[in-house]
Design an enzyme around this catalytic site. Structure first.
Site, mmCIF file in Angstrom:
data_model
loop_
_atom_site.group_PDB
_atom_site.id
_atom_site.type_symbol
_atom_site.label_atom_id
_atom_site.label_comp_id
_atom_site.label_asym_id
_atom_site.label_seq_id
_atom_site.Cartn_x
_atom_site.Cartn_y
_atom_site.Cartn_z
ATOM 1 N N GLN A 20 0.835 -1.186 0.000
ATOM 2 C CA GLN A 20 0.000 0.000 0.000
ATOM 3 C C GLN A 20 0.883 1.254 0.000
ATOM 4 O O GLN A 20 2.022 1.224 -0.436
ATOM 5 C CB GLN A 20 -0.931 -0.033 1.222
ATOM 6 C CG GLN A 20 -1.915 -1.193 1.224
ATOM 7 C CD GLN A 20 -3.102 -0.971 0.307
ATOM 8 O OE1 GLN A 20 -3.503 0.166 0.032
ATOM 9 N NE2 GLN A 20 -3.681 -2.054 -0.195
ATOM 10 N N THR A 36 3.264 4.343 1.095
ATOM 11 C CA THR A 36 4.331 4.659 2.041
ATOM 12 C C THR A 36 4.924 5.994 1.664
ATOM 13 O O THR A 36 4.553 6.611 0.659
ATOM 14 C CB THR A 36 5.402 3.558 2.089
ATOM 15 O OG1 THR A 36 6.227 3.768 3.239
ATOM 16 C CG2 THR A 36 6.262 3.552 0.837
ATOM 17 N N CYS A 95 1.649 1.746 4.878
ATOM 18 C CA CYS A 95 1.528 0.366 4.391
ATOM 19 C C CYS A 95 0.108 -0.178 4.561
ATOM 20 O O CYS A 95 -0.103 -1.390 4.575
ATOM 21 C CB CYS A 95 2.546 -0.541 5.075
ATOM 22 S SG CYS A 95 4.241 0.058 4.924
#
Length: 219
Positions: free
Chosen positions: A75, A77, A170
């Site tokens: 996901q 960052t 994340c």
């Protein structure tokens, strides 16, 4: 003379994310079965990056930091100055690795490096990365194409962590981030690189390092 134990180490300094990302893809798409493996060490200008399955809701607040949709796993960052970003560009088939074992070696190398500073760190199989007292110090996100890896590891060293508060790091709401300089570990990217690189090279059985500061697509 290149061998399977050769590794070209490119120390790229501070670079914009998209320039390095495009160079990684170009290198991976054009490499041959006998192309030497490389590892790129870099700090990025401030940027949020989304993985292929990244969900917009994990970006909690807009800012002047750009958001880039990438082709890595995971996901959202954040990357910024003071963070060591490592891109292992490895022929996994030739190195007898798979993506899970490479993730594990990246995590274990950070754990071993922190252990040398007296810092106990753990990995979480359900949430790739390295944690110290439930705070994340390193993130991992990879992509494999033609049995070759790109993208990689981000180790927080001495950086501004506040941009992480604008996202669910994340994809985990409330996840706290930390960095080596706050834990009694390396206080600069140069120190972190010097401490970490030999450990990782030993883990992937690379003992012939060839130093370079140039981009592959500029040669």
């Amino acid at each position: 003379m290149f061998t399977d134990k050769s590794l070209i180490v490119r120390r790229l300094g501070r670079q914009p994310y998209q320039k390095v990302w495009q160079a990684m893809r170009d290198f991976t798409d054009t490499r041959q079965s006998d192309t030497p493996d490389e590892i790129w060490l870099v700090e990025h200008d401030p940027v949020f990056t989304q993985g292929v399955a990244g969900k917009a809701e994990h970006i909690l607040q807009s800012s002047n930091i750009p958001v880039i949709q990438t082709d890595r796993g995971g996901q959202v960052t954040y990357h910024g100055p003071g963070q060591l970003v490592v891109y292992p560009l490895l022929n996994l088939k030739r190195s007898q690795l798979d993506i899970r074992s490479l993730v594990s070696k990246l995590e274990q190398s950070v754990q071993s490096m922190l252990q040398d500073y007296g810092i106990q760190a753990v990995a979480d199989p359900a949430a790739p990365g390295v944690y110290v007292e439930q705070q994340k110090v390193a993130s991992v996100g990879l992509r494999v194409r033609k049995y070759c890896s790109f993208h990689g590891l981000a180790l927080n060293v001495k950086m501004d962590l506040t941009p992480f508060q604008l996202i669910n790091p994340c994809g985990y709401a409330g996840l706290k981030m930390t960095q080596t300089s706050s834990l009694g570990g390396p206080v600069s990217v140069a120190e972190a690189t010097q401490a970490w690189l030999p450990i990782f090279c030993e883990q992937i059985n690379k003992n012939h390092l060839i130093e370079s500061k140039e981009f592959i697509n500029n040669e």
